[in-house]
Design a protein around this motif. Structure first.
Motif, PDB file in Angstrom:
ATOM      1  N   PRO A 125      56.494  -3.284  55.793  1.00 34.03           N
ATOM      2  CA  PRO A 125      57.168  -2.229  55.404  1.00 34.03           C
ATOM      3  C   PRO A 125      56.356  -1.171  54.477  1.00 34.03           C
ATOM      4  O   PRO A 125      55.638  -1.746  53.520  1.00 34.03           O
ATOM      5  CB  PRO A 125      58.409  -2.791  54.515  1.00 34.03           C
ATOM      6  N   SER A 126      56.566  -0.047  54.482  1.00 36.01           N
ATOM      7  CA  SER A 126      55.741   0.797  53.566  1.00 36.01           C
ATOM      8  C   SER A 126      55.739   0.513  52.261  1.00 36.01           C
ATOM      9  O   SER A 126      54.712   0.750  51.395  1.00 36.01           O
ATOM     10  CB  SER A 126      56.007   2.422  53.825  1.00 36.01           C
ATOM     11  N   SER A 127      56.945   0.220  51.572  1.00 29.18           N
ATOM     12  CA  SER A 127      57.023  -0.343  50.295  1.00 29.18           C
ATOM     13  C   SER A 127      56.296  -1.457  50.080  1.00 29.18           C
ATOM     14  O   SER A 127      55.978  -1.681  48.558  1.00 29.18           O
ATOM     15  CB  SER A 127      58.479  -0.424  50.039  1.00 29.18           C
ATOM     16  N   LEU A 128      55.953  -2.193  50.906  1.00 32.69           N
ATOM     17  CA  LEU A 128      54.821  -3.745  50.594  1.00 32.69           C
ATOM     18  C   LEU A 128      53.334  -3.232  50.850  1.00 32.69           C
ATOM     19  O   LEU A 128      52.633  -4.191  51.038  1.00 32.69           O
ATOM     20  CB  LEU A 128      55.552  -4.716  51.214  1.00 32.69           C
ATOM     21  N   GLN A 129      53.228  -1.867  51.403  1.00 33.66           N
ATOM     22  CA  GLN A 129      51.761  -1.801  51.885  1.00 33.66           C
ATOM     23  C   GLN A 129      50.754  -1.453  50.783  1.00 33.66           C
ATOM     24  O   GLN A 129      50.805  -0.607  49.882  1.00 33.66           O
ATOM     25  CB  GLN A 129      51.855  -0.391  52.717  1.00 33.66           C
ATOM     26  N   ILE A 130      50.100  -2.471  50.353  1.00 32.86           N
ATOM     27  CA  ILE A 130      49.195  -2.509  49.225  1.00 32.86           C
ATOM     28  C   ILE A 130      48.044  -1.575  49.340  1.00 32.86           C
ATOM     29  O   ILE A 130      47.605  -1.091  48.546  1.00 32.86           O
ATOM     30  CB  ILE A 130      48.520  -3.882  49.004  1.00 32.86           C
ATOM     31  N   ALA A 131      47.674  -1.407  50.685  1.00 31.21           N
ATOM     32  CA  ALA A 131      46.479  -0.330  50.780  1.00 31.21           C
ATOM     33  C   ALA A 131      46.936   1.161  50.597  1.00 31.21           C
ATOM     34  O   ALA A 131      46.147   2.151  50.600  1.00 31.21           O
ATOM     35  CB  ALA A 131      45.864  -0.318  52.398  1.00 31.21           C
ATOM     36  N   ASP A 132      48.038   1.486  50.311  1.00 31.74           N
ATOM     37  CA  ASP A 132      48.786   2.743  49.800  1.00 31.74           C
ATOM     38  C   ASP A 132      47.891   3.293  48.628  1.00 31.74           C
ATOM     39  O   ASP A 132      47.681   4.126  48.139  1.00 31.74           O
ATOM     40  CB  ASP A 132      50.156   2.652  49.627  1.00 31.74           C
ATOM     41  N   PHE A 133      47.460   1.901  47.802  1.00 28.66           N
ATOM     42  CA  PHE A 133      46.606   2.395  46.712  1.00 28.66           C
ATOM     43  C   PHE A 133      45.468   3.382  46.845  1.00 28.66           C
ATOM     44  O   PHE A 133      45.080   4.056  45.941  1.00 28.66           O
ATOM     45  CB  PHE A 133      46.344   1.070  45.802  1.00 28.66           C
ATOM     46  N   PHE A 134      44.948   2.960  48.000  1.00 29.51           N
ATOM     47  CA  PHE A 134      43.631   3.671  48.361  1.00 29.51           C
ATOM     48  C   PHE A 134      43.894   4.991  49.354  1.00 29.51           C
ATOM     49  O   PHE A 134      42.964   5.422  49.586  1.00 29.51           O
ATOM     50  CB  PHE A 134      42.647   2.712  49.172  1.00 29.51           C
ATOM     51  N   THR A 135      44.958   5.402  49.696  1.00 38.52           N
ATOM     52  CA  THR A 135      45.294   6.571  50.424  1.00 38.52           C
ATOM     53  C   THR A 135      46.184   7.364  49.796  1.00 38.52           C
ATOM     54  O   THR A 135      46.348   8.597  50.410  1.00 38.52           O
ATOM     55  CB  THR A 135      45.663   5.976  51.829  1.00 38.52           C
ATOM     56  N   LYS A 136      46.898   7.380  48.987  1.00 39.79           N
ATOM     57  CA  LYS A 136      48.043   8.177  48.233  1.00 39.79           C
ATOM     58  C   LYS A 136      48.074   8.385  46.940  1.00 39.79           C
ATOM     59  O   LYS A 136      47.493   7.570  46.204  1.00 39.79           O
ATOM     60  CB  LYS A 136      49.248   7.869  48.827  1.00 39.79           C
ATOM     61  N   MET A 137      48.587   9.544  46.604  1.00 39.61           N
ATOM     62  CA  MET A 137      48.983   9.654  44.743  1.00 39.61           C
ATOM     63  C   MET A 137      50.217   8.705  44.699  1.00 39.61           C
ATOM     64  O   MET A 137      51.032   8.349  45.613  1.00 39.61           O
ATOM     65  CB  MET A 137      49.153  10.907  44.826  1.00 39.61           C
ATOM     66  N   HIS A 138      50.266   8.228  43.484  1.00 41.89           N
ATOM     67  CA  HIS A 138      51.381   7.333  43.224  1.00 41.89           C
ATOM     68  C   HIS A 138      52.058   7.758  41.767  1.00 41.89           C
ATOM     69  O   HIS A 138      51.453   8.406  40.799  1.00 41.89           O
ATOM     70  CB  HIS A 138      51.244   5.833  43.142  1.00 41.89           C
ATOM     71  N   SER A 139      53.257   7.461  41.817  1.00 41.67           N
ATOM     72  CA  SER A 139      53.982   7.401  40.398  1.00 41.67           C
ATOM     73  C   SER A 139      53.461   6.527  39.256  1.00 41.67           C
ATOM     74  O   SER A 139      52.647   5.500  39.859  1.00 41.67           O
ATOM     75  CB  SER A 139      55.580   7.258  40.223  1.00 41.67           C
ATOM     76  N   ILE A 140      53.476   6.561  38.242  1.00 35.98           N
ATOM     77  CA  ILE A 140      52.778   5.728  37.332  1.00 35.98           C
ATOM     78  C   ILE A 140      53.445   4.239  37.537  1.00 35.98           C
ATOM     79  O   ILE A 140      52.618   3.222  37.566  1.00 35.98           O
ATOM     80  CB  ILE A 140      53.122   5.965  35.593  1.00 35.98           C
ATOM     81  N   SER A 141      54.548   3.973  37.705  1.00 38.26           N
ATOM     82  CA  SER A 141      55.199   2.701  38.134  1.00 38.26           C
ATOM     83  C   SER A 141      54.566   2.064  39.126  1.00 38.26           C
ATOM     84  O   SER A 141      54.244   0.975  39.406  1.00 38.26           O
ATOM     85  CB  SER A 141      56.730   2.555  38.211  1.00 38.26           C
ATOM     86  N   ARG A 142      54.702   2.805  40.445  1.00 40.45           N
ATOM     87  CA  ARG A 142      54.066   2.364  41.661  1.00 40.45           C
ATOM     88  C   ARG A 142      52.550   2.210  41.525  1.00 40.45           C
ATOM     89  O   ARG A 142      52.005   1.117  41.908  1.00 40.45           O
ATOM     90  CB  ARG A 142      54.169   3.522  42.736  1.00 40.45           C
ATOM     91  N   PHE A 143      51.834   2.758  40.748  1.00 43.84           N
ATOM     92  CA  PHE A 143      50.431   2.508  40.499  1.00 43.84           C
ATOM     93  C   PHE A 143      50.417   1.407  39.694  1.00 43.84           C
ATOM     94  O   PHE A 143      49.451   0.364  40.105  1.00 43.84           O
ATOM     95  CB  PHE A 143      49.805   3.576  39.369  1.00 43.84           C
ATOM     96  N   HIS A 144      51.109   0.931  38.784  1.00 46.87           N
ATOM     97  CA  HIS A 144      51.017  -0.278  38.071  1.00 46.87           C
ATOM     98  C   HIS A 144      51.350  -1.406  38.778  1.00 46.87           C
ATOM     99  O   HIS A 144      50.658  -2.597  38.902  1.00 46.87           O
ATOM    100  CB  HIS A 144      51.558  -0.349  36.782  1.00 46.87           C
ATOM    101  N   LEU A 145      52.317  -1.213  39.713  1.00 42.87           N
ATOM    102  CA  LEU A 145      52.562  -2.096  40.678  1.00 42.87           C
ATOM    103  C   LEU A 145      51.559  -2.728  41.644  1.00 42.87           C
ATOM    104  O   LEU A 145      51.142  -3.688  42.098  1.00 42.87           O
ATOM    105  CB  LEU A 145      53.925  -2.003  41.321  1.00 42.87           C
ATOM    106  N   LEU A 146      50.935  -1.621  42.207  1.00 43.07           N
ATOM    107  CA  LEU A 146      49.824  -1.835  43.072  1.00 43.07           C
ATOM    108  C   LEU A 146      48.703  -2.370  42.411  1.00 43.07           C
ATOM    109  O   LEU A 146      47.820  -3.387  42.870  1.00 43.07           O
ATOM    110  CB  LEU A 146      49.347  -0.384  43.714  1.00 43.07           C
ATOM    111  N   VAL A 147      48.349  -1.883  41.337  1.00 44.61           N
ATOM    112  CA  VAL A 147      47.267  -2.514  40.578  1.00 44.61           C
ATOM    113  C   VAL A 147      47.295  -3.955  40.409  1.00 44.61           C
ATOM    114  O   VAL A 147      46.464  -4.676  40.310  1.00 44.61           O
ATOM    115  CB  VAL A 147      47.045  -1.754  39.030  1.00 44.61           C
ATOM    116  N   GLY A 148      48.581  -4.257  40.099  1.00 50.39           N
ATOM    117  CA  GLY A 148      49.036  -5.854  39.877  1.00 50.39           C
ATOM    118  C   GLY A 148      48.916  -6.538  41.126  1.00 50.39           C
ATOM    119  O   GLY A 148      48.474  -7.779  41.186  1.00 50.39           O
ATOM    120  N   LYS A 149      49.416  -6.017  42.302  1.00 51.68           N
ATOM    121  CA  LYS A 149      49.044  -6.902  43.450  1.00 51.68           C
ATOM    122  C   LYS A 149      47.568  -6.912  43.982  1.00 51.68           C
ATOM    123  O   LYS A 149      47.339  -7.604  44.660  1.00 51.68           O
ATOM    124  CB  LYS A 149      49.993  -6.058  44.678  1.00 51.68           C
ATOM    125  N   LEU A 150      46.752  -6.029  43.554  1.00 52.27           N
ATOM    126  CA  LEU A 150      45.367  -6.289  43.652  1.00 52.27           C
ATOM    127  C   LEU A 150      44.779  -6.994  42.787  1.00 52.27           C
ATOM    128  O   LEU A 150      43.484  -7.046  42.763  1.00 52.27           O
ATOM    129  CB  LEU A 150      44.661  -4.649  44.045  1.00 52.27           C
TER     130      LEU A 150
END
Length: 158
Positions: A125-150
């Motif tokens: 699902p898009s909500s669990l798509q880690i590669a979003d980090f490399f393709t889209k702008m994010h809110s601060i909370s989503r940014f921190h979530l993806l940084v943690g996943k990476l």
């Protein structure tokens, strides 16, 4: 080894070119990643996602070859997670229908490696798509979530 592949179709309002991105993990370690604004405008989000999958497939094939050269072999396909079910269907059946007309021939590399068991394409699902980090702008909370996943750290501002 597992990978995430994603694209952002036409998000740049000035030229509508798309961005592709991927990240590849060996166990829990991020070993390869890429984000690239493409030089062309895609006709559809399916085309953009499928071309991102082709780019990710090329990297997976190269990494599997490199690791095999180091004595690490794989008995299972590398899972490449994609959040676009139409692109996954096209990879399984490259003669899907007229929506595939706009996809460049080299993108059918994904179909070849899927067919030969180099990769597998589970949906994420898009909500669990880690590669979003490399393709889209994010809110601060989503940014921190993806940084943690990476498994990355954010440097503190001084």
């Amino acid at each position: 080894m597992h990978a995430y592949s994603d694209a952002d179709h036409g998000s740049d309002p000035t030229d509508r070119k798309y961005v592709t991105g991927f990240c590849i993990f060996f166990g829990d370690s991020l070993i390869s990643w890429k984000s690239k604004k493409q030089s062309i405008v895609s006709q559809s989000s399916i085309e953009a996602e499928y071309c991102a999958m082709a780019s990710t497939t090329k990297e997976i094939v190269w990494l599997r070859w490199l690791l095999a050269d180091m004595g690490i072999s794989f008995s299972h396909p590398t899972h490449m997670y994609c959040d676009n079910q139409s692109s996954i269907q096209i990879a399984h059946n490259s003669v899907f229908h007229e929506r595939t007309k706009q996809i460049e021939i080299d993108c059918h590399l994904t179909h070849h490696h899927l067919k030969h068991g180099t990769i597998a394409l589970p949906f994420v699902p898009s909500s669990l798509q880690i590669a979003d980090f490399f393709t889209k702008m994010h809110s601060i909370s989503r940014f921190h979530l993806l940084v943690g996943k990476l498994s990355m750290l954010v440097a503190a501002a001084s």
